[in-house]
Scaffold this active site. Sequence first.
Site, PDB file in Angstrom:
ATOM      1  N   CYS A  37       0.848  -1.192   0.000  1.00 42.21           N
ATOM      2  CA  CYS A  37       0.000   0.000   0.000  1.00 42.21           C
ATOM      3  C   CYS A  37       0.882   1.240   0.000  1.00 42.21           C
ATOM      4  CB  CYS A  37      -0.927  -0.001   1.214  1.00 42.21           C
ATOM      5  SG  CYS A  37      -1.994   1.448   1.327  1.00 42.21           S
ATOM      6  N   CYS A  86       3.352  -8.999   2.832  1.00 38.35           N
ATOM      7  CA  CYS A  86       4.179  -9.717   1.860  1.00 38.35           C
ATOM      8  C   CYS A  86       3.429  -9.846   0.534  1.00 38.35           C
ATOM      9  CB  CYS A  86       4.572 -11.089   2.396  1.00 38.35           C
ATOM     10  SG  CYS A  86       3.188 -12.203   2.672  1.00 38.35           S
ATOM     11  N   CYS A 115      -5.786   0.831   6.023  1.00 35.87           N
ATOM     12  CA  CYS A 115      -6.451   2.086   5.641  1.00 35.87           C
ATOM     13  C   CYS A 115      -7.624   1.867   4.694  1.00 35.87           C
ATOM     14  CB  CYS A 115      -5.440   3.039   5.005  1.00 35.87           C
ATOM     15  SG  CYS A 115      -4.769   2.466   3.426  1.00 35.87           S
ATOM     16  N   LYS A 127     -35.064 -18.420  51.576  1.00 34.70           N
ATOM     17  CA  LYS A 127     -33.835 -17.694  51.884  1.00 34.70           C
ATOM     18  C   LYS A 127     -33.572 -16.577  50.876  1.00 34.70           C
ATOM     19  CE  LYS A 127     -31.531 -21.595  54.161  1.00 34.70           C
ATOM     20  NZ  LYS A 127     -30.344 -22.498  54.142  1.00 34.70           N
ATOM     21  N   GLU A 128     -34.045 -16.761  49.669  1.00 35.27           N
ATOM     22  CA  GLU A 128     -33.927 -15.754  48.609  1.00 35.27           C
ATOM     23  C   GLU A 128     -35.339 -15.261  48.306  1.00 35.27           C
ATOM     24  OE1 GLU A 128     -30.147 -17.887  46.366  1.00 35.27           O
ATOM     25  OE2 GLU A 128     -32.183 -18.475  45.867  1.00 35.27           O
ATOM     26  N   ASP A 179     -33.868 -24.409  41.390  1.00 36.44           N
ATOM     27  CA  ASP A 179     -33.200 -25.658  41.754  1.00 36.44           C
ATOM     28  C   ASP A 179     -33.764 -26.262  43.029  1.00 36.44           C
ATOM     29  OD1 ASP A 179     -31.329 -27.117  40.321  1.00 36.44           O
ATOM     30  OD2 ASP A 179     -29.735 -26.753  41.776  1.00 36.44           O
ATOM     31  N   LYS A 230     -24.857 -28.670  41.974  1.00 38.66           N
ATOM     32  CA  LYS A 230     -25.296 -27.374  42.490  1.00 38.66           C
ATOM     33  C   LYS A 230     -25.554 -26.355  41.371  1.00 38.66           C
ATOM     34  CE  LYS A 230     -23.040 -28.263  46.908  1.00 38.66           C
ATOM     35  NZ  LYS A 230     -22.066 -27.807  47.918  1.00 38.66           N
ATOM     36  N   LYS A 231     -25.029 -25.120  41.566  1.00 40.12           N
ATOM     37  CA  LYS A 231     -25.353 -24.035  40.631  1.00 40.12           C
ATOM     38  C   LYS A 231     -24.821 -24.324  39.231  1.00 40.12           C
ATOM     39  CE  LYS A 231     -24.751 -19.095  39.744  1.00 40.12           C
ATOM     40  NZ  LYS A 231     -24.159 -17.805  40.203  1.00 40.12           N
ATOM     41  N   ASP A 290     -27.598 -13.499  39.187  1.00 35.59           N
ATOM     42  CA  ASP A 290     -28.132 -14.060  40.420  1.00 35.59           C
ATOM     43  C   ASP A 290     -29.517 -13.470  40.640  1.00 35.59           C
ATOM     44  OD1 ASP A 290     -25.853 -15.512  40.817  1.00 35.59           O
ATOM     45  OD2 ASP A 290     -24.936 -14.081  42.202  1.00 35.59           O
ATOM     46  N   ASP A 334     -17.461 -20.184  38.678  1.00 38.45           N
ATOM     47  CA  ASP A 334     -17.260 -19.057  37.782  1.00 38.45           C
ATOM     48  C   ASP A 334     -15.782 -18.893  37.411  1.00 38.45           C
ATOM     49  OD1 ASP A 334     -16.599 -18.463  40.358  1.00 38.45           O
ATOM     50  OD2 ASP A 334     -17.894 -16.717  40.553  1.00 38.45           O
TER      51      ASP A 334
END
Length: 1047
Positions: A52, A60, A78, A315-316, A345, A486-487, A511, A748
Amino acid sequence: MAMTGLATGSHPLQDYDEQHRPSTRQSVSSKICRVCGDEIGVKEDGQLFVGCHVCGFPVCRPCYEYERSEGNQSCPQCNTRYKRHKGCPRVAGDDDDDIEEEDFDDEFQIKQQQHHHDDPDHKNVFAHSENGDYVQRPLHTGGAFSTTGSVAGGKEIEAEREMYSNAEWKERVEKWKVRQEKRGLVSKDDGGNDQGEEDEYLMAEARQPLWRKLPIASSKINPYRIVIVIRLVVLGFFLRFRILTPAYDAFPLWLISVICEIWFALSWILDQFPKWFPIERETYLDRLSMRFEREGEPNRLSPVDFYVSTVDPLKEPPIITANTVLSILAVDYPVDKVSCYVSDDGASMLLFDSLAETAEFARRWVPFCKKHNIEPRAPEFYFSQKIDYFKDKVHPSFVKERRAMKREYEEFKVKINALVAKAQKKPEEGWVMQDGTPWPGNNTRDHPGMIQVYLGSEGALDVEGKELPRLVYVSREKRPGYQHHKKAGAMNALIRVSAVLTNAPFMLNLDCDHYLNNSKAVREAMCFLMDPQLGKKVCYVQFPQRFDGIDRHDRYANRNTVFFDINMKGLDGVQGPVYVGTGCVFNRQALYGYDPPVSEKRPKMTCDCWPSWCCCCCGGSRKKSKSKNKGQRSLLGGLFPRKKKMMGKNYKRKGSGSVFELEEIEEGLEGYEELEKSSLMSQKNFEKRFGQSPVFIASTLMEEGGLPEGTNPSTLIKEAIHVISCGYEEKTEWGKEVGWIYGSVTEDILTGFKMHCRGWKSIYCSPESAAFKGSAPINLSDRLHQVLRWALGSVEIFLSRHCPLWYGYGGKLKWLERLAYINTIVYPFTSIPLLAYCTIPAVCLLTGKFIIPTLTNLASVWFLALFLSIIATSVLELRWSGVSIEDLWRNEQFWVIGGVSAHLFAVFQGLLKVLAGVDTNFTVTAKAADDTEFGELYLFKWTTLLIPPTTLIIINMVGVVAGVSDAINNGYGSWGPLFGKLFFAFWVIAHLYPFLKGLMGRQNRTPTIVVLWSVLLASIFSLVWVRIDPFLPKQTGPILKQCGVEC
C-alpha cells in the site's frame, strides 16, 4: 392470563480491530508481514515490497495477491484499494485504480462499503467524523456530492436530532462540512440538499467503530510502573538484609517472620503485575442503533437469553427474584429477541406461583417503563429512590400513571407476601396446584423436570396489546444417586433448555438478587459482541458488581471497589477479566467448548533455489496435515461451508449458518476414507460431547443462533424436558469441557479460566450508570461466610487438575493472565503466614525479644525506602483508577480480617474435603436486629470464624500493656526498642478494628474506639499506679535488713 401448560417429565462488517491493528504509519523498513508473520521480501529491483503506497502497511507479496484475488482488494489498515504492482495478475477494477490519493493519519478504522466502479470519475476519499476519526465516503467530481444509499433511516435521523436543539444540530452539521472543505473534499460552491447532507453525516457516524479503547494517560500510568519497578528492587534488597542479618536471640521468631515476608512478596508480585496494562473502554450506543436498527429493515440486533438462578425462595425472597425478572422483561431491547429463563433448583411451588403473579404484573409494568423511560426498571428500587422522579418527565399523564402503578405494585407485593406466608407450613399431603393435581416437586430431591412458559409470542400481551418477552420457568429433574453439581449443573441445564427453545447466540446470567439497573446494559455488551472483528474472539463481557443497601463507610469492604475498579481494568488490558459469577454476557459458542476462530497461515513460498530436502522438511508436514484434515471432513460438516480466515480478518462467506469446523471435536478418524463412516463417527462424537439430543446438537452448529425452520413447539418442549433429565450428562463432556465447569463451589473462576486457556478473550465493560445492582451481606458473620465459600472454591481449584500452576501450558493463556489466575487460587494460603505474622508482635512484646537486630544506617534506608514505595504505589494506583483512599484502606483491613478467619478455615476445610472426603459446615446462630436503616449491620451472629481474629486482638492488646509496663519498670533505655514492637502491634489492631467494631455490636451507640482506648489506657494507668505506689511511705537512708538469727 394465557400461558402454556406446565410440562414435566437450545453481512459481516470489515471493522478493523483497533487492538490488533498496527500503528497508523508503518515504517516501510519493517520486514515482517503483519498478516501472516513471514518475511516481506524484496521486489525485482531489490527494494522492499510495499503493498500500500498510502499507509505503507507491511504485507508480503503472497498476502497482497491473495487479498486482491480473494478478499476485498483493499489494504487491511487504511482500506485503500490496492494498486496493481508490476508482475501481479490483474483483477476486476484495476483499470479504474489510477488516481493517487493523499496520505492521512488513521486513528479508528471502519468498514469500507462495497462501491461499484462503473463511473470513471468515482474514487474513494476519507472524511473527518465528529470526533476526529476518518470515515470513507464516495465523492463524485464535477457536481454536488450525494450519497448512494443511507445507512441511517429517518428513525435514526430523528433520534439523533432530538438530542440537540435546531441551532445545535445545524452547528454540528456545519462544522462537519467545514472539515470536508478544509480537506478539499468538497468546495464551498458545491450545492446540495440539506437533508442529503444530514443523511451523509449520519452515514459517516454509523460507520464509526462501536467502541474504542481508552488507555490510561501516560502521565498517570508511567510513574506508577516506575514505582512498581523501584519497589521490586527495594523489596529484593530488603529481603537480602533480612536473610543475612538474623536475630540470634530470637531465632525462631526471626525465621518465621522471614518466611512470611518472602510469601507476602510473592503474593504482591502475583497481584501487582497483572495490573501493568490497565485500560478503559467506551461504547457508542447510537452507532449500534444506526448500524443494526435501520428504519424499514428488520432489526439485526442479536437475540439474548437471560438466566436467573435461585435455589430456596425462603432464603432468597421471591419479591427480590420478581424484581430481577421484571427488570429483564422491561429491558431496552427488541421484545422478540429477549427470553428470560428462571432456574428453580429447589422445585418450589412458591417460586412457580410467584412467577405467575410476576408475569401478570409485567403486563402493566413493562409498557409503563418504556412509555416514560424510567430507570431502574425494578419496581422495588424505582419507587424507593430518594430523588426527583419528575426530572426529564414531560408526559402530562406521568404523575397519575405513576401513582396508579405504585398502588398496583403494592398490591402485587401483598399477593407475594401471602404466597410466602402460605409456604411457611407445608401440608402433610404436599402442595396441590390450582387445577387440583399434586405439585410434582413436593420431594425436592426426587422429582421430574418441569418447564412452564409464560408470556412470549404465544402468551399474554401487555395492556397495550403489544408482545412481551418470553418468560420460562425451569426446574431440572433430580433423582437420588445422581450428582447434580449445584449451581453449575443448574446453569448447564439452562444452556440446553434455551438452546432447544430459543437458541440465542448470547446469554446473560444473573443471580436472583441482581437486577438491571441500566436498561441499556445489553446494548453495551453488544457493542463488543457484535463487533465484526473482535466479537468472534470474545467469550464473554463482564460487568462490575455494584450493590445497594451498604453503609456509607462500607465497613467490611462489601463493594469490593479495589477489585472491580483496579484489578479488573488491569486484566482487561491483558486477556480480559475473570468471570465473577453474575452480570456477564456469554458467547454461546465459547460455552460449548469450541476454540475461538484461528488465523490460517499461508504456506511459505518455496523455489528451486533451495535443496529438495529443505522443501520436504519445511513443507511436507504441512501438506500431510492438510490432506489429513481433508479426509476427516464429515458429511455433516459439508453442510456448513468453511469460513476463510487470515490473521483475524474474516473474508466474505458464501453461505449462512456456518459454525466451527467439525474436525475440532472429531477424534480417531485415521484410516476412514469413506464418507459414510466419517459422518457416523462425527455424529457419535457429537453425542459423546453434547449428549443424545439431535435437536440440541443441531443448535450447536448454528453460530448465529435461531431455530431450524419448521420446528414444532410441542416437540421442542418435550426435547427440552429430555435435556434437563438427571441422566443426560452421563458419559458426556458437560462440566468437563462444555458449559459451566464442575469441581469447585466457585464454578465461575474455573469456567472463565478454561475459556482463556483455549485462547478466548474477555471484555470488561463498566458504563457510567451501573449495569446491574445487587444485595450484599453487610453484617460481619454473613460477610465472613460469603468470603469462606469463595476461598474454599479457590482451594478446591488449587487441589484439582485445573490448577493454573500446571494446567494449560500448551494453550493460549497469556503469562500475565496466568499470574492473575494463580493469585485467585493461592490467596487463601496467605492466611497461614498472615496469622503467624499478626501473632509475632504480641509474642515480642510479651517476651522482650524482637525479630530485627540493631538497625544500621543502611538497613534503616532500606526500611524507609520500602515503606515509601508502598505508599507511593498506593497513591499512584488511586490516581489512575479513581478509587478513594477510604475504599483502599477498607480493602486492606478486610484482607487481614478475612485472611485470619475465613481464608484460614477454607484452607483446612478444603484439605479435609479434597484429601479426606470430609465435608464440614459452620453453623450460624442469629440474634435479633434493629429495625433501623442498616440495622443488619449491627446484627451479631456467633460463628467459629470469629475465634482467630478475636484471639489476635486480645493477645496484641495484652502485649501492648505488658510492653509498656516493662518499659516503665526498666527505665528510659528500654523505650527505644519498644517503639518498633508497638508499631507492629498497633498495625495489627488497626487492621482488625472493623472486626472489633462488628464484634461489639452497637453497644448503646458508644463508639468502639472509645471502648478500645479506654481499656488500653485503664490497663496502662493501673500498671503505672502500681509501679508508683503513691500511698506507701517512702523510706529514706540505708535499708536495714536482718542478717541472721543472732545479729
